[in-house]
Design an enzyme around this catalytic site. Structure first.
Site, PDB file in Angstrom:
ATOM      1  N   VAL A  84      80.121  24.265  94.290  1.00 33.93           N
ATOM      2  CA  VAL A  84      78.665  24.439  94.374  1.00 33.93           C
ATOM      3  C   VAL A  84      77.979  23.888  93.120  1.00 33.93           C
ATOM      4  O   VAL A  84      76.984  23.160  93.210  1.00 33.93           O
ATOM      5  CB  VAL A  84      78.328  25.950  94.546  1.00 33.93           C
ATOM      6  CG1 VAL A  84      76.829  26.187  94.432  1.00 33.93           C
ATOM      7  CG2 VAL A  84      78.851  26.447  95.881  1.00 33.93           C
ATOM      8  N   CYS A 106      83.990  30.179 102.541  1.00 35.62           N
ATOM      9  CA  CYS A 106      82.780  31.010 102.641  1.00 35.62           C
ATOM     10  C   CYS A 106      82.821  32.050 103.757  1.00 35.62           C
ATOM     11  O   CYS A 106      82.772  33.249 103.480  1.00 35.62           O
ATOM     12  CB  CYS A 106      81.566  30.116 102.828  1.00 35.62           C
ATOM     13  SG  CYS A 106      81.182  29.210 101.337  1.00 35.62           S
TER      14      CYS A 106
END
Ligand code: UDX
Length: 441
Positions: A11, A260
């Site tokens: 990220v 995730c």
């Protein structure tokens, strides 16, 4: 704007690079010296289409740099994004020690107004902890604020997701923080949803949980289709045209994986529990996902009679196409079960082989192959685990010739069941009925 990114993992790296491409001056910090050295030499520690080129372009322009020195990164920036990992603990809750550590590091170097933004996926109320920690350990007493700005980037298409987002969510507590974040995102010309910090934290949990719920819904439905003779692909199309439902995330398969959904779902179930609410719906989403992998093994057994001693060709290892990420990949879990039952596995993936070798090799009856045809060599069954583009065009005669018996489990519904059955394959997909051709006049 001068921006620091603390944590240069997936990220952090994508976000930092894209911010620099929008014209900001970005410094990405990470405590991993090897990773930072690699980045400084022009290497990229992860596989993400387009990222290497974008990093190189922005490093050359002088807008993007890397450091192990968090102090320097914080001191040089007005906005600091926390992008460190929040791995799952045994009980499913998120491990926030990384966030606490960088909060203390940041606190030591807050020497003028800073906006500290949590981007990592964190349980609701983490913002409050970050504020308290920075307040407690800050030496200068300088003003700072906390904000939340969750990411919605999909691996494999993270850069285009960043550039063309459906929305940007910012959780803030002052007009000053709102103005700073809006300024950063203004060039994207997208919907900006402004909430308080807790609202933004919940939006992240809710988005991933809802998407996972859609997938488990369509997977549950695929089992009904199989039992009735309907085709899930047609059923998904039929419901997906309803704009209230929409066609996205209605692809039946062997289950969702990745870094995730499985982790965030567990964490949200845990958070809800702690808040005194039993989010049973999400527990069921998780159960259906687990069952989907077990059902894949059952299908293989049904087609082969016994799994022991059989050669299984595996096409695809990554949890989805265009990534080398194998975290919680259904392929790896299914392979482990097949190996436990005594199968010999011949696996191929365009980019996730190196990562898979680290996890699957020692003492295991698995061979990594050079392409899909090599993986089909002497196979009793091929299992398609990941829908890579390069698997779309297949020379089926060649595959059939290579195999011991032409048996195929199409775990991502990539192929035409009618055509393959006509060619003599024993074909099973996910929710693809009994294989009757669609009637036409
Ligand atoms: C996800 C979210 O989409 C993103 O917004 C968030 O920030 C991070 O988590 P990612 O994990 O990269 O992104 O992958 P995604 O494309 O969402 O797919 C997740 C899993 O669901 C994959 O295993 C995929 O194969 C599976 N999936 C997805 C399905 O089985 N069916 C679908 O219809 C869609």
């Amino acid at each position: 704007m001068k921006i620091a990114i603390v944590g240069s993992g997936y990220v952090g790296l994508v976000t930092g690079t894209c911010f620099s491409d929008l014209g900001n001056e970005v410094i990405c910090a990470d405590s991993d010296n090897d990773k930072v050295e690699l980045l400084k030499r022009g290497g990229v520690p992860i596989y993400e289409p387009g990222l290497a080129e974008l990093i190189s372009k922005n490093v050359k322009s002088g807008r993007l740099s890397f450091t192990t020195d968090i102090r320097k990164a914080v001191a040089l920036s007005e906005v600091v994004f926390i992008c460190v990992g929040t791995p799952p603990k045994e009980d499913g809750s998120a491990d926030l020690t990384g966030i606490e550590k960088v909060s203390k590091d940041i606190a030591e170097h807050v020497d003028s107004y800073k906006l500290i933004v949590e981007k990592s996926t964190v349980p609701v109320e983490t913002g409050e902890w970050v504020r308290r920690t920075i307040g407690k350990f800050s030496k200068s007493g300088s003003e700072f604020e906390i904000a939340s700005n969750p990411e919605f980037l999909r691996e494999g298409s993270a850069i285009s997701d960043f550039i063309n987002p459906d929305r940007v969510v910012i959780g803030v507590e002052s007009k000053r923080a709102e103005k700073l974040l809006k300024e950063i995102y203004e060039p994207l010309n997208t919907n900006i949803v402004v909430t308080n910090i807790k609202g933004a934290e919940i939006i992240k949990h809710a988005s991933n949980s809802f998407l996972a719920t859609k997938i488990s819904f369509i997977n549950a439905l695929s089992n009904i289709c199989e039992r009735t003779g309907a085709d899930i692909e047609q059923v998904a199309e039929g419901i997906g045209y309803d704009s209230r439902i929409n066609k996205h995330f209605l692809k039946a398969g062997i289950g969702f994986g990745g870094s995730c959904f499985p982790k965030d779902l567990k964490a949200f179930i845990h958070i809800s529990q702690n808040l005194g609410y039993d989010f049973g719906l999400l527990k069921e989403v998780e159960r259906i996902n687990e069952e989907q992998k077990a059902l894949a093994v059952e299908k293989i057994r049904r087609m082969l009679w016994n799994i022991s001693e059989k050669v299984i060709g595996v096409w695809g290892l990554a949890f989805k196409p265009n990534t080398d990420d194998i975290r919680s990949a259904p392929a790896l879990e299914i392979i482990e079960r097949l190996l436990d039952e005594g199968a010999r596995v011949r696996a191929y993936d365009p980019v996730a082989m190196d990562n898979s070798k680290k996890q699957l090799t020692s003492g295991k009856n698995i061979e990594f192959c050079s392409d899909i045809y090599d993986a089909a060599e002497n196979a009793d069954c091929i299992v398609v685990m990941t829908e890579w583009n390069e698997f779309k065009e297949v020379d089926w005669d060649r595959v059939k010739d290579a195999m011991t018996q032409p048996v195929l489990l199409d775990g991502r519904n990539m192929y035409d069941p009618v055509k393959l059955r006509e060619m003599g394959f024993t074909y099973e997909g996910i929710g693809r009925g009994r294989g009757e051709p669609v009637l036409s006049l």
